[in-house]
Every structure is written in structure tokens, then in C-alpha cells.
Design a protein around this motif. Structure first.
Motif, PDB file in Angstrom:
ATOM      1  N   THR A  68       0.833  -1.200   0.000  1.00  0.00           N
ATOM      2  CA  THR A  68       0.000   0.000   0.000  1.00  0.00           C
ATOM      3  C   THR A  68       0.869   1.252   0.000  1.00  0.00           C
ATOM      4  O   THR A  68       0.581   2.229  -0.703  1.00  0.00           O
ATOM      5  CB  THR A  68      -0.932   0.010   1.231  1.00  0.00           C
ATOM      6  N   LEU A  69       1.946   1.238   0.778  1.00  0.00           N
ATOM      7  CA  LEU A  69       2.852   2.383   0.793  1.00  0.00           C
ATOM      8  C   LEU A  69       3.472   2.606  -0.573  1.00  0.00           C
ATOM      9  O   LEU A  69       3.544   3.742  -1.065  1.00  0.00           O
ATOM     10  CB  LEU A  69       3.938   2.182   1.845  1.00  0.00           C
ATOM     11  N   VAL A  70       3.914   1.517  -1.215  1.00  0.00           N
ATOM     12  CA  VAL A  70       4.522   1.650  -2.535  1.00  0.00           C
ATOM     13  C   VAL A  70       3.487   2.168  -3.534  1.00  0.00           C
ATOM     14  O   VAL A  70       3.771   3.057  -4.352  1.00  0.00           O
ATOM     15  CB  VAL A  70       5.111   0.308  -3.004  1.00  0.00           C
ATOM     16  N   GLY A  71       2.270   1.603  -3.478  1.00  0.00           N
ATOM     17  CA  GLY A  71       1.213   2.066  -4.361  1.00  0.00           C
ATOM     18  C   GLY A  71       0.894   3.533  -4.148  1.00  0.00           C
ATOM     19  O   GLY A  71       0.704   4.296  -5.102  1.00  0.00           O
ATOM     20  N   ARG A  72       0.848   3.961  -2.882  1.00  0.00           N
ATOM     21  CA  ARG A  72       0.581   5.361  -2.568  1.00  0.00           C
ATOM     22  C   ARG A  72       1.709   6.251  -3.090  1.00  0.00           C
ATOM     23  O   ARG A  72       1.477   7.332  -3.631  1.00  0.00           O
ATOM     24  CB  ARG A  72       0.433   5.530  -1.049  1.00  0.00           C
TER      25      ARG A  72
ATOM     26  N   LEU B 166      -4.516   0.483  -3.451  1.00  0.00           N
ATOM     27  CA  LEU B 166      -3.274   0.820  -4.140  1.00  0.00           C
ATOM     28  C   LEU B 166      -2.230  -0.274  -4.047  1.00  0.00           C
ATOM     29  O   LEU B 166      -1.264  -0.287  -4.820  1.00  0.00           O
ATOM     30  CB  LEU B 166      -2.708   2.133  -3.578  1.00  0.00           C
ATOM     31  N   ALA B 167      -2.397  -1.221  -3.110  1.00  0.00           N
ATOM     32  CA  ALA B 167      -1.452  -2.334  -3.014  1.00  0.00           C
ATOM     33  C   ALA B 167      -1.448  -3.168  -4.280  1.00  0.00           C
ATOM     34  O   ALA B 167      -0.458  -3.832  -4.605  1.00  0.00           O
ATOM     35  CB  ALA B 167      -1.796  -3.217  -1.811  1.00  0.00           C
TER      36      ALA B 167
ATOM     37  N   ASN C 190       4.008   3.001  10.284  1.00  0.00           N
ATOM     38  CA  ASN C 190       2.810   3.093   9.456  1.00  0.00           C
ATOM     39  C   ASN C 190       1.516   3.007  10.280  1.00  0.00           C
ATOM     40  O   ASN C 190       1.527   2.608  11.438  1.00  0.00           O
ATOM     41  CB  ASN C 190       2.840   1.985   8.402  1.00  0.00           C
ATOM     42  N   LYS C 191       0.429   3.392   9.621  1.00  0.00           N
ATOM     43  CA  LYS C 191      -0.930   3.354  10.182  1.00  0.00           C
ATOM     44  C   LYS C 191      -1.081   4.291  11.370  1.00  0.00           C
ATOM     45  O   LYS C 191      -1.808   4.006  12.331  1.00  0.00           O
ATOM     46  CB  LYS C 191      -1.318   1.916  10.548  1.00  0.00           C
TER      47      LYS C 191
ATOM     48  N   ALA D 237       0.096   4.959   4.973  1.00  0.00           N
ATOM     49  CA  ALA D 237       0.117   4.600   3.557  1.00  0.00           C
ATOM     50  C   ALA D 237      -1.280   4.654   2.958  1.00  0.00           C
ATOM     51  O   ALA D 237      -1.463   5.054   1.813  1.00  0.00           O
ATOM     52  CB  ALA D 237       0.721   3.215   3.384  1.00  0.00           C
ATOM     53  N   LEU D 238      -2.289   4.259   3.741  1.00  0.00           N
ATOM     54  CA  LEU D 238      -3.660   4.230   3.230  1.00  0.00           C
ATOM     55  C   LEU D 238      -4.188   5.638   2.964  1.00  0.00           C
ATOM     56  O   LEU D 238      -4.773   5.906   1.908  1.00  0.00           O
ATOM     57  CB  LEU D 238      -4.575   3.509   4.222  1.00  0.00           C
TER      58      LEU D 238
END
Length: 451
Positions: free
Chosen positions: A32-36, A66-67, A156-157, A194-195
Motif C-alpha cells: 500500500t505504501l509503494v502504491g501510494r 493501491l497495493a 505506518n498506520k 500509507a492508506l
């Protein structure tokens, strides 16, 4: 990380390539972080985004997952986990990136070793609600073992704890304590979601107590590639070039070049070099590249060197700067990250690949492995899947290896199964003198082993 530190590393990074890897425990939010990061930096193509939006709707999600931008395997999408290392290439106005998104499951730690082996930066995610887990320790140990220059811990989160500063500080302190025990010298922490996108590309108003850069701002300023240029010259020879015209036409000017990619350092016409393992010395009289002749070449350029003397040089030899040439070794003492299902035992016959040469090897000692729970070395006579241990391997022929703590490129090696050709382990050469002094379990601490 202070503003002054950030300013100190800012110069000379713009426009350079940065290799980064992500790691962390399962469900910490790596993909998710990478996708973001890709989405917010506008590095996602329209058709990719449409596909992700469609799959998210099919899964009944109320948001775009996004993941899915990095979890490309069908099995990964069905299970909602990362299995393989997913490589992504993206760029901003300031820098180009190669990103390796590594899996979080323990059984795929070998993929994390693969993704981190060439990284300039390791981004390690920690769930703010869970804190430091076994995989956190394992990935920190892998990062330090592989000498990744900078480790960035993204807590994260943070949105799930209402952006509480005290909770973030507590987790950052826990991670810092483990990193200190492992000897990690360059550790940076920052709070992210990330979300939601907090502190990923833009600094978030939800964390006014955090005064550092966003993750992307940090990645755009970290140094990369400086190590290879500073180190002594090394060229593992891939092949000898002898044009066919030289054999067909007696009047054709004799040409002999020794081709390969420069691993470290630089070389200029007129430099004295030594050919290893033979030890023959000569002088560089010409440097040929795909762009023509050069007076000077440097890592990681691919070149063909012309030498003043005719020397028998074949694939696997190393041409090194004469002043700081390594001493060829016939025994490797070092660390192994064991990547195979079958265990390693004393007496095992293996192949050792270093640079462009591959030689037979015999495992003569297994000195121990790293207990990642207690963060201390423990005795063992076998290495199992995902173990990190110290071994001694006798080689059938000498190799010109540097200590891994000095050079990641010329101090690394692979252990290969001689029957199947499969990779068994990633290895890091350690200086035999220092190793002999510290290898005994009763005398060594974890820093002696990992550093």
C-alpha cells in the motif's frame, strides 16, 4: 532526523539513480505504501489505475486498493499478500528510482535478501499498533548484514492511533534500540499512513509535531552510488576481445582487450594495475567503450582495457589498481544468508561464485547462527532456510575478494548447488584476521557478527 542533517546530505543527489527496497512484517502495509508513493507522485499509467479500480470494485472495497499496483501475481491478489519481489521504476523531477517491494512472510525472507542486496536505501515498515516484531529484527539484521547504507523506518498506520505523538515516539525508540544492538549507524524514522497518504509525498497537517521531511522528500535527498566511486579500482574480466580480422589479415593491427564492467573505483590511461590471482603487473595503455576511447573510466562503466604487456588473462581474473590490490584468498570466512530449503552442513560441497569466476568449495566450518529473538549468536552445526550464520569455506582456486565491510560489490559472493545450479545462499566475505579474533561464540557479541 534533523533539518541540519537533511541539508548536509542534500547536495549532489539531484538527478542520480536511487535503488530502494521495502520490507516489513505481514500486513504492515508495504505494498500500500509503494502504491501510494507511485500514485501520489503521478507515476501510475491511466490503464493501470483503471485496472486497479476495477479489481477493487470486484473485491467490494469502498476505496482504491493501491497495493494492487505492486501485487502483480494472481496468487498475491487472491491472497492479499506479497510473495515475490515486485520491481517498479518511477521518476520525479529530481530523481529516478528503482524500487523493490519485498514480501513480509518469514518463508520469503530470501526474497528480501535479494531485493536489498543492491539497495541504497531500505524502507522498513512497522505497524504502529504492533511495534517491533521478529520480522522487524530479521529485516534490520538483513539490512545491516548487507550493509545497506541507509535504513528508513516508516511507522505506518499512524491514523489508526489518532496521530498520537507519544505512541509514535515509543515505537521509534523500540526500533532504535534494536538497531543500536545490531550496529546500524544510519537509521531514520518517520510517521506515515500509507492508506491515507500522510507524510508519503506531502507533509501531513495531521502530524504537526513531526518536523521532518515526507518519505519522498527524504528519498530525493539521500546520497546514492558514492561508495563505488571512492573505492580502489576493480574490474572482473568477462572476456578477452580478439577481433577476427587479426587472425585473417596479417597486416591488421594486433588488438587485445580485456572486457568487463568496472565494479569499483576508476582507471586512467597510464595507471599501473595488477592482474589477479596471478599477480602480474602492467600498465593501462588504452580504454575502449561503446562511445569510443576514453582517458578515464569509472564504476559502473563497461569497458575493454588494453594493457602494455601480453598477459594470459581469462574470464574470472580481476584487474585491480596496483596500490590497493586485494590478496587472493583460498579460504572464505564470512556470513551467509541461507536461502535454500535443504540445510547446510559441514562437509557440503558447493560452488562459490565471486564476480565473474566460479570455483568449487568445501564447507569446513559452521561457526554459529544469529538468534533473532535474543539478538545474539548461538552455536549450531547446520544452517536452515532463512538462517543467518558464519561459515568457513575452502576454495579449490584463489579468488580476489575484498572484505564486504569495505566493498559490497567485491566482497559479496553466491553459494550455488553444483548439481542443480540453484542459488543456495548469499554470502559476505569477512576479513579472516578479525573473524578469527571474534568468531568464538563466547567472545563475540551480535555486532561482531552482523558488522
Amino acid at each position: 532526523m534533523s533539518a541540519s542533517t537533511l541539508e548536509a546530505i542534500r547536495p549532489s543527489t539531484t538527478g542520480t539513480l536511487l535503488r530502494l527496497a521495502t520490507a516489513g512484517s505481514v500486513d504492515d502495509g508495504k505494498s500500500t505504501l509503494v502504491g501510494r508513493l507511485l500514485y501520489d507522485s503521478k507515476s501510475v499509467l491511466a490503464d493501470q489505475l483503471e485496472s486497479v479500480e476495477r479489481v477493487s470494485r470486484d473485491k467490494g472495497l469502498g476505496h482504491v486498493d493501491l497495493a494492487l499496483l505492486t501485487d502483480g501475481l494472481r496468487a498475491e491478489r487472491e491472497q492479499g499478500i506479497t510473495i515475490d519481489v515486485a520491481y517498479r521504476y518511477f521518476a520525479t523531477a529530481n530523481r529516478t528510482f528503482i524500487l523493490a517491494d519485498c514480501p513480509g512472510h518469514v518463508q520469503y525472507t530470501r526474497n528480501t535478501v535479494t531485493g536489498s542486496s543492491t539497495a541504497d536505501v531500505l524502507v522498513l515498515l512497522v505497524d504502529v499498533r504492533k511495534g517491533v516484531l521478529e520480522q522487524t529484527r530479521r529485516h534490520l539484521a538483513v539490512g545491516q548484514l548487507l550493509r545497506v547504507p541507509t535504513i528508513v523506518v516508516a511507522v505506518n498506520k499512524i491514523d489508526l492511533v489518532d496521530y498520537d505523538e507519544a505512541t509514535y515516539r515509543r515505537i521509534a525508540a523500540e526500533v532504535g534500540a534494536v538497531a543500536e544492538d545490531l550496529g546500524v549507524s544510519e537509521l531514520i524514522t518517520l510517521p506515515v499512513s500509507a492508506l491515507v497518504g500522510d507524510n508519503i509525498v506531502e507533509r501531513s497537517d495531521n502530524t504537526p509535531w513531526y518536523e521532518g521531511p515526507s518519505l519522498l522528500e527524504l528519498l530525493e535527498t539521500l546520497p546514492a552510488g558514492a561508495e563505488a566511486a571512492r573505492l580502489p579500482f576493480r574490474l572482473p574480466v568477462q572476456l578477452t576481445l580478439r577481433p577476427q580480422e587479426a587472425a585473417l589479415d596479417p597486416t591488421y593491427r594486433e588488438y587485445r582487450g580485456y572486457a568487463g564492467q568496472i565494479s569499483t573505483g576508476q582507471v586512467s590511461v597510464g595507471d599501473e594495475v595488477v592482474v589477479l590471482p596471478s599477480g602480474r603487473r602492467t600498465t593501462v595503455v588504452g580504454i575502449d567503450t561503446p562511445e569510443g576511447e576514453k582517458e578515464t573510466a569509472y564504476a559502473p562503466m563497461s569497458v575493454a582495457l588494453r594493457l602494455a604487456d601480453e598477459i594470459d588473462i581469462a574470464r574470472g581474473a580481476v584487474i585491480a589498481g596496483a596500490e590497493f590490490a586485494p590478496e587472493p584468498i583460498e579460504e572464505i570466512d564470512g556470513m551467509l544468508a541461507w536461502l535454500a530449503e535443504r540445510p547446510l552442513r559441514v562437509g557440503s560441497r558447493v560452488l562459490v561464485k565471486h564476480g565473474t569466476t566460479t570455483v568449487q568449495g568445501l564447507v569446513r566450518d559452521i561457526h554459529g547462527r544469529l538468534d533473532l529473538d535474543a539478538l545474539r549468536p548461538e552455536r549450531t552445526d547446520v544452517l536452515e532456510l532463512n538462517d543467518i550464520g558464519r561459515v568457513g569455506i575452502r576454495l579449490a582456486a584463489p579468488v580476489a575478494a575484498d572484505d564486504y565491510t569495505v566493498s559490497r560489490r567485491t566482497g559479496s559472493f553466491l553459494v550455488i548447488d553444483p548439481q542443480t545450479g540453484g542459488t543456495l545462499a548469499a554470502g559476505m566475505v569477512r576479513g579472516s584476521d578479525a573473524f578469527a579474533a571474534k568468531a568464538a561464540i563466547g567472545e563475540a557479541d551480535v555486532v561482531d557478527w552482523v558488522i
